[in-house]
Scaffold this motif. Sequence first.
Motif, PDB file in Angstrom:
ATOM      1  N   CYS A 103     -32.040 -22.266  -8.230  1.00 40.27           N
ATOM      2  CA  CYS A 103     -32.066 -22.437  -6.781  1.00 40.27           C
ATOM      3  C   CYS A 103     -30.952 -23.353  -6.284  1.00 40.27           C
ATOM      4  O   CYS A 103     -30.631 -23.343  -5.094  1.00 40.27           O
ATOM      5  CB  CYS A 103     -33.427 -22.939  -6.335  1.00 40.27           C
ATOM      6  SG  CYS A 103     -34.727 -21.687  -6.535  1.00 40.27           S
ATOM      7  N   ALA A 104     -30.351 -24.137  -7.173  1.00 35.89           N
ATOM      8  CA  ALA A 104     -29.258 -25.024  -6.786  1.00 35.89           C
ATOM      9  C   ALA A 104     -27.930 -24.279  -6.662  1.00 35.89           C
ATOM     10  O   ALA A 104     -26.992 -24.784  -6.041  1.00 35.89           O
ATOM     11  CB  ALA A 104     -29.116 -26.165  -7.793  1.00 35.89           C
ATOM     12  N   ALA A 105     -27.827 -23.086  -7.233  1.00 37.11           N
ATOM     13  CA  ALA A 105     -26.586 -22.309  -7.154  1.00 37.11           C
ATOM     14  C   ALA A 105     -26.375 -21.827  -5.724  1.00 37.11           C
ATOM     15  O   ALA A 105     -27.334 -21.572  -4.995  1.00 37.11           O
ATOM     16  CB  ALA A 105     -26.651 -21.120  -8.106  1.00 37.11           C
ATOM     17  N   PRO A 106     -25.122 -21.721  -5.291  1.00 30.79           N
ATOM     18  CA  PRO A 106     -24.855 -21.253  -3.924  1.00 30.79           C
ATOM     19  C   PRO A 106     -25.504 -19.892  -3.655  1.00 30.79           C
ATOM     20  O   PRO A 106     -25.522 -19.011  -4.512  1.00 30.79           O
ATOM     21  CB  PRO A 106     -23.326 -21.142  -3.884  1.00 30.79           C
ATOM     22  CG  PRO A 106     -22.854 -22.083  -4.952  1.00 30.79           C
ATOM     23  CD  PRO A 106     -23.901 -22.028  -6.031  1.00 30.79           C
ATOM     24  N   ARG A 114     -30.170 -12.816 -10.815  1.00 30.11           N
ATOM     25  CA  ARG A 114     -30.639 -13.636  -9.695  1.00 30.11           C
ATOM     26  C   ARG A 114     -31.386 -12.785  -8.669  1.00 30.11           C
ATOM     27  O   ARG A 114     -32.407 -13.205  -8.131  1.00 30.11           O
ATOM     28  CB  ARG A 114     -29.465 -14.347  -9.036  1.00 30.11           C
ATOM     29  CG  ARG A 114     -29.926 -15.299  -7.969  1.00 30.11           C
ATOM     30  CD  ARG A 114     -28.791 -16.106  -7.434  1.00 30.11           C
ATOM     31  NE  ARG A 114     -29.311 -17.208  -6.650  1.00 30.11           N
ATOM     32  CZ  ARG A 114     -28.556 -18.145  -6.151  1.00 30.11           C
ATOM     33  NH1 ARG A 114     -27.272 -18.151  -6.371  1.00 30.11           N
ATOM     34  NH2 ARG A 114     -29.088 -19.098  -5.438  1.00 30.11           N
ATOM     35  N   ILE A 115     -30.888 -11.606  -8.389  1.00 37.54           N
ATOM     36  CA  ILE A 115     -31.552 -10.712  -7.433  1.00 37.54           C
ATOM     37  C   ILE A 115     -32.951 -10.372  -7.931  1.00 37.54           C
ATOM     38  O   ILE A 115     -33.928 -10.425  -7.173  1.00 37.54           O
ATOM     39  CB  ILE A 115     -30.695  -9.456  -7.192  1.00 37.54           C
ATOM     40  CG1 ILE A 115     -29.418  -9.843  -6.443  1.00 37.54           C
ATOM     41  CG2 ILE A 115     -31.482  -8.389  -6.439  1.00 37.54           C
ATOM     42  CD1 ILE A 115     -28.341  -8.773  -6.437  1.00 37.54           C
ATOM     43  N   ALA A 116     -33.072 -10.047  -9.220  1.00 39.35           N
ATOM     44  CA  ALA A 116     -34.387  -9.700  -9.786  1.00 39.35           C
ATOM     45  C   ALA A 116     -35.331 -10.897  -9.783  1.00 39.35           C
ATOM     46  O   ALA A 116     -36.514 -10.757  -9.466  1.00 39.35           O
ATOM     47  CB  ALA A 116     -34.223  -9.160 -11.200  1.00 39.35           C
ATOM     48  N   TRP A 123     -38.000 -16.939  -6.065  1.00 39.16           N
ATOM     49  CA  TRP A 123     -37.121 -18.098  -6.080  1.00 39.16           C
ATOM     50  C   TRP A 123     -35.946 -17.835  -5.146  1.00 39.16           C
ATOM     51  O   TRP A 123     -35.240 -16.852  -5.282  1.00 39.16           O
ATOM     52  CB  TRP A 123     -36.588 -18.370  -7.479  1.00 39.16           C
ATOM     53  CG  TRP A 123     -37.623 -18.732  -8.480  1.00 39.16           C
ATOM     54  CD1 TRP A 123     -38.979 -18.803  -8.292  1.00 39.16           C
ATOM     55  CD2 TRP A 123     -37.393 -19.054  -9.846  1.00 39.16           C
ATOM     56  NE1 TRP A 123     -39.590 -19.167  -9.470  1.00 39.16           N
ATOM     57  CE2 TRP A 123     -38.644 -19.330 -10.437  1.00 39.16           C
ATOM     58  CE3 TRP A 123     -36.261 -19.145 -10.622  1.00 39.16           C
ATOM     59  CZ2 TRP A 123     -38.778 -19.678 -11.766  1.00 39.16           C
ATOM     60  CZ3 TRP A 123     -36.389 -19.495 -11.949  1.00 39.16           C
ATOM     61  CH2 TRP A 123     -37.644 -19.764 -12.521  1.00 39.16           C
ATOM     62  N   ALA A 124     -35.716 -18.735  -4.232  1.00 32.60           N
ATOM     63  CA  ALA A 124     -34.607 -18.596  -3.295  1.00 32.60           C
ATOM     64  C   ALA A 124     -33.722 -19.829  -3.383  1.00 32.60           C
ATOM     65  O   ALA A 124     -34.202 -20.913  -3.685  1.00 32.60           O
ATOM     66  CB  ALA A 124     -35.144 -18.424  -1.882  1.00 32.60           C
ATOM     67  N   PRO A 125     -32.436 -19.657  -3.121  1.00 37.16           N
ATOM     68  CA  PRO A 125     -31.534 -20.812  -3.182  1.00 37.16           C
ATOM     69  C   PRO A 125     -31.848 -21.827  -2.098  1.00 37.16           C
ATOM     70  O   PRO A 125     -32.309 -21.468  -1.010  1.00 37.16           O
ATOM     71  CB  PRO A 125     -30.151 -20.197  -2.977  1.00 37.16           C
ATOM     72  CG  PRO A 125     -30.397 -18.889  -2.320  1.00 37.16           C
ATOM     73  CD  PRO A 125     -31.753 -18.432  -2.759  1.00 37.16           C
ATOM     74  N   ALA A 126     -31.601 -23.077  -2.432  1.00 34.58           N
ATOM     75  CA  ALA A 126     -31.752 -24.152  -1.450  1.00 34.58           C
ATOM     76  C   ALA A 126     -30.553 -24.113  -0.511  1.00 34.58           C
ATOM     77  O   ALA A 126     -29.478 -23.650  -0.895  1.00 34.58           O
ATOM     78  CB  ALA A 126     -31.813 -25.493  -2.172  1.00 34.58           C
ATOM     79  N   PRO A 127     -30.712 -24.604   0.710  1.00 36.13           N
ATOM     80  CA  PRO A 127     -29.560 -24.662   1.623  1.00 36.13           C
ATOM     81  C   PRO A 127     -28.472 -25.552   1.036  1.00 36.13           C
ATOM     82  O   PRO A 127     -28.762 -26.499   0.309  1.00 36.13           O
ATOM     83  CB  PRO A 127     -30.136 -25.286   2.893  1.00 36.13           C
ATOM     84  CG  PRO A 127     -31.611 -25.297   2.734  1.00 36.13           C
ATOM     85  CD  PRO A 127     -31.919 -25.120   1.280  1.00 36.13           C
TER      86      PRO A 127
END
Length: 147
Positions: A103-106, A114-116, A123-127
Amino acid sequence: MPTQFVELSYASAEQAQEALAGREGSGVESIGLWPGPAPKYSVGAAAIAEWAATSGFDAVVWTALRPKFRGVVDEVPADVEAVLAYLRELDAETLARAREYMCAAPADVQTPFRIAITRELGWAPAPATIEGSVTEPAGPVGDEGRS
């Protein structure tokens, strides 16, 4: 694929390389440095060097970590299902660290894995929180930075 970079302020490119190695918990041999020799694991190094040469930066550092899956260096998962199965087998603490790392990745770095994982596990990336980071629309993927 977008290029992710953050401008750094170090007395030398070597100090920037050492700082990134410390952040990654690796040796400097796992951190690329341009200009300089290609790192031990040099996948993408030529493209990064080409981008760096036209970017106007004095120096560029990036992570050049070897792949590792299930604790085996140079092992890569066979497919998305292998990744999902592995994540589902992890204990709660290890799973939390894996989630934090991913989630820390851009957000604009999208891979089939990541899509899967986003689809299956939510799980979604953090802003973005790195002040001064810039995304360019073309070039190699990595953690390049000016020293």
